[in-house]
Scaffold this active site. Structure first.
Site, PDB file in Angstrom:
ATOM      1  N   ASP A   1       4.600   1.520  -1.956  1.00  0.00           N
ATOM      2  CA  ASP A   1       4.048   1.238  -0.484  1.00  0.00           C
ATOM      3  C   ASP A   1       5.100   1.024   0.354  1.00  0.00           C
ATOM      4  O   ASP A   1       5.098  -0.048   0.856  1.00  0.00           O
ATOM      5  CB  ASP A   1       2.943   0.069  -0.494  1.00  0.00           C
ATOM      6  CG  ASP A   1       1.970   0.185   0.437  1.00  0.00           C
ATOM      7  OD1 ASP A   1       2.038   0.875   1.318  1.00  0.00           O
ATOM      8  OD2 ASP A   1       1.027  -0.782   0.375  1.00  0.00           O
TER       9      ASP A   1
ATOM     10  N   SER B   1       1.548  -7.716   5.186  1.00  0.00           N
ATOM     11  CA  SER B   1       1.922  -6.307   4.492  1.00  0.00           C
ATOM     12  C   SER B   1       3.239  -5.715   5.378  1.00  0.00           C
ATOM     13  O   SER B   1       3.051  -5.977   6.585  1.00  0.00           O
ATOM     14  CB  SER B   1       0.620  -5.226   4.952  1.00  0.00           C
ATOM     15  OG  SER B   1      -0.326  -5.572   4.029  1.00  0.00           O
TER      16      SER B   1
ATOM     17  N   HIS C   1       0.890   1.928   3.880  1.00  0.00           N
ATOM     18  CA  HIS C   1      -0.504   1.695   4.588  1.00  0.00           C
ATOM     19  C   HIS C   1      -0.322   1.387   6.079  1.00  0.00           C
ATOM     20  O   HIS C   1      -1.582   1.376   6.673  1.00  0.00           O
ATOM     21  CB  HIS C   1      -1.371   0.884   3.746  1.00  0.00           C
ATOM     22  CG  HIS C   1      -1.252  -0.690   3.489  1.00  0.00           C
ATOM     23  ND1 HIS C   1      -0.431  -1.250   2.636  1.00  0.00           N
ATOM     24  CD2 HIS C   1      -1.805  -1.474   4.471  1.00  0.00           C
ATOM     25  CE1 HIS C   1      -0.213  -2.539   2.908  1.00  0.00           C
ATOM     26  NE2 HIS C   1      -1.117  -2.852   4.098  1.00  0.00           N
TER      27      HIS C   1
END
Length: 713
Positions: free
Chosen positions: A221, A645, A84
């Site tokens: 991810d 992240s 992402h």
């Protein structure tokens, strides 16, 4: 399918689930010298002295992407981060006919790698110094809030200019402990970033918004980027002549696995936390700010969905925009749900009462408290008007016009006096935004969003309407013509406006330029009020924070600054948690769970090659000896937030064992209050990542490039 069911095999080897606790603290690297005993107790074998040195492994391998975290995994500038986090790069290179979002992308050679985007950056932190005394020098008690703000801004710009004499570096001077301290941070800024590999979103975003912030989770991810520099080894603008950056340090990838209770170390760039805010600030967020933001996000997404319906090209173009809004929406809604589940304001009330009692007992001057309350109340009132402004001006084209006009105004000043963000050092970034607007923009969608925003603004209460704004806004019925008459739809025209004088803006016939000029004074009034308020906060809040730090130290509690997008380290263990009575989650999920969730329809539509590999049990070196299969995601007690992240999750030796990408839904309120019983971060297991690369996408070139430590059999 019940998302809350857990598979018994995943709990294999789990002991003491009820007493597992999260490890609070997002520590500045130099603070780790004070935590030697805690690191040793957790099981981290890397010396604290090494972790505290930004120039040494592993900290020197950890980088920022300007909103996400990442790390080098080869000496050829190869960087691993979340899918992402690379989503914008994937989207910008995609079209309805060449859809890398749905199909994935793999460059088999460096020559095949694609540009990540004109404004994509990679930041490598190499120096940090406390400059608090230099910021405060010359500050006087008689200064107004705005004067204080301008003083601080002037000092920061001077410190940055001094630091950026070497053009290879980008410097910043963020505040810590809400203005109590300031540190100057030097970062090498890589300007040529390229997309190397991203699996299909059927892997990288498996579960989509349904599983976002949830566990069990089965999301791969991850993605790879590469840093490029000039032939002299220094950062350079994107060019075919550039070469891969030679990263002196990189993380060894460990496929040896981990188990429940194993220590982990996590390093990255967490965005924002608010753990030292007052009870009334929590109530404002809970009762006013967050509900308004949730409603606005939902309405904006609905507008985009309706405007792009049936048009695959527009859906691809706005995919990254929608994903960003959705992620913020899910988090904000989670915070509201968390506030409903636990009365954090009441907890803060108790803490505040204890703090005030300590102030009284220690006979400390408490005159700052009443003034602090007044400043916070003014800040909340201003925040409502700022929110109204954002709703009324919800147009990328209008934002572009306003940026260009502000740039023209600032260009009339000496560079040192220009507003931060509009100096000479910022021109390449602004030009990048002007160039890439097309990649996630369509006039008909922007028109729909602007129109809907104006209608929503009209329905807001008076407290959300900035003075004088209503009379300056266009009517919804006028907008369609404005989009047909503007030249800002062309990239060359946007770039041309970057060098035009103020007079040309004021005499322009372009409807968006004219609107930007018309709105400028009202926008500046809000900005001036914000500077006055922030300046007042910079005088009062540091007094409050020093008192809070002294109080917490007297109780033996951790004292670390709120996250502010600077490099931080947290540590903990692989650990499950009790989501609610009778429901234990984690710590691992496996590839069998992907098959169980698979429906053949988004968001649970796994690639055929992955399903086949699971059916044939082609697990190889990535099979966990306890689970008997390939682990996908796992939980740890690390203290994380947005911005983490892509953060490297390392074992006790500093080897890469996973990537952070999310938190559990129950953990979202940790931005305001850290609850050790339920706070868990979600990571993709490096073994799943390597397994996908080998068995599904055949990224053999990247597997060979990395240094991978396989388990002994």
């Amino acid at each position: 399918m019940n998302k809350f069911l857990t598979i018994p095999v995943l709990l294999a080897g789990m002991t003491g689930a009820a007493v597992s606790h999260a490890d609070e603290g997002q520590w500045q690297p130099h603070q780790l010298l004070q935590l030697k005993a805690e690191l040793k107790k957790t099981g981290i074998s890397i010396p604290a002295e090494k972790l505290a040195d930004l120039r040494k492994h592993p900290m020197s391998a950890v980088v920022s992407l300007g909103g996400c975290s990442a790390s080098f995994v080869s000496p050829q500038g190869l960087v691993v981060t979340n899918h992402h986090c690379a989503y914008g790069a994937v989207q910008r290179n995609s079209s309805a006919t060449q859809n890398y979002i749905a199909n994935g992308f793999l460059a088999k050679t460096m020559a095949d790698e694609l540009p990540a985007g004109a404004d994509s950056r990679m930041y490598i932190t190499d120096k940090l110094e406390n400059v608090t005394d230099r910021i405060n020098a010359g500050m006087t008690k008689g200064m107004s809030g705005k004067q204080r703000h301008q003083h601080i801004e002037k000092k920061i710009k001077e410190l940055i200019a001094e630091c950026e004499q070497d053009k290879a570096y980008r410097c910043s001077v963020p505040s810590f402990h809400r203005g109590l301290e300031y540190y100057r941070i030097r970062q090498m800024m890589i300007r040529d970033v390229r997309l190397v590999y991203a699996p299909s979103d059927k892997i990288g975003n498996y579960g989509g918004e349904v599983d976002n912030f949830e566990f069990p989770r089965h999301t791969g991810d991850f993605a790879f980027l590469r840093a490029y520099v000039g032939k002299d080894g220094k950062p350079a603008d994107p060019s075919a002549d550039n070469v891969p950056y030679q990263s002196k340090d990189f993380l060894v990838v460990s496929a040896q696995g981990l188990k429940n209770g194993d220590p982990i170390l996590l390093a990255g760039y967490p965005g924002r936390t608010s753990r030292y805010k007052l009870p009334e600030e929590i109530r404002f967020a809970r009762d006013v700010s967050y509900p308004a933001r949730v409603a606005e996000s939902r309405a904006d997404i609905a507008t985009i969905d309706a405007a792009t319906a049936g048009n695959p090209e527009l859906q691809v173009r706005y995919a990254s925009v929608v994903k960003g809004i959705q992620n913020g929406l899910k988090k904000t809604q989670g915070l509201l749900d968390g506030f409903m589940r636990k009365d954090i304001a009441a907890i803060k009330d108790t803490q505040d009462a204890e703090f005030r009692s300590w102030i009284a007992q220690t006979k400390r001057d408490d005159a700052f408290i009443k003034e602090l309350e007044n400043v916070i109340a003014a800040d909340m009132r201003l925040s409502e008007r700022e929110f109204g402004w954002s709703v009324a001006t919800n147009s990328d084209l209008l934002r572009t016009a306003r940026t260009l006009y502000r740039l023209a105004l600032e260009n009339e000043k000496p560079d040192a006096e220009r507003k931060a963000g509009y100096q000479q050092r910022d021109r390449s970034s602004i030009a990048g935004r002007m160039s890439r607007l097309q990649q996630s923009f369509a006039p008909e969608i922007d028109l729909a969003r602007f129109s809907a925003g104006l209608n929503r603004y009209a329905a807001l209460g008076a407290a959300s309407h900035p003075a004088g704004l209503d009379a300056l806004l266009p009517k919804v019925s006028e907008l369609a013509v404005m989009y047909t008459q503007t030249g800002l739809l062309r990239a060359d025209e946007r770039l041309a406006w970057m060098t035009r004088p103020v007079a040309e803006f004021r005499n322009s016939d372009d409807p968006f330029i004219r609107l930007a000029v018309r709105l400028h004074e009202t926008g500046m009034a809000l900005e001036n009020e914000r500077e006055e308020n922030d300046g007042n906060q910079s005088r009062i809040i540091p007094q409050y924070m020093q008192a809070v730090i002294d109080w917490k130290k007297s109780l033996g509690k951790p004292v670390y600054p709120d996250a502010n997008s600077t490099l931080r380290v947290t540590y903990g263990t692989v650990a499950p948690y009790s989501a609610r009575d009778g429901v234990i989650k984690g710590p691992f999920t496996t590839v069998e769970g992907i098959v169980e969730k698979h429906t053949g329809k988004a968001p649970f539509n796994a690639p055929a090659a992955l399903l086949q590999a699971v059916r044939e049990k082609r697990y190889g070196d990535f099979r966990d000896p306890v689970l008997g299969t390939v682990p996908v995601d796992f939980l740890s007690s690390a203290d994380t937030t947005g911005g983490n992240s892509g953060s490297a999750v390392m074992n006790k030796q500093g080897e890469l064992i996973g990537l952070n990408f999310d938190s559990t839904y129950e953990s979202i309120t940790k931005d305001w209050y850290f609850d050790p019983a339920i706070t868990r971060a979600i990571h993709v297991d490096i073994r799943y990542m390597l397994w996908v690369m080998k068995e599904v996408d055949h990224a053999d070139n990247l597997l060979k490039e990395m240094t991978i430590r396989f388990p002994k059999r």
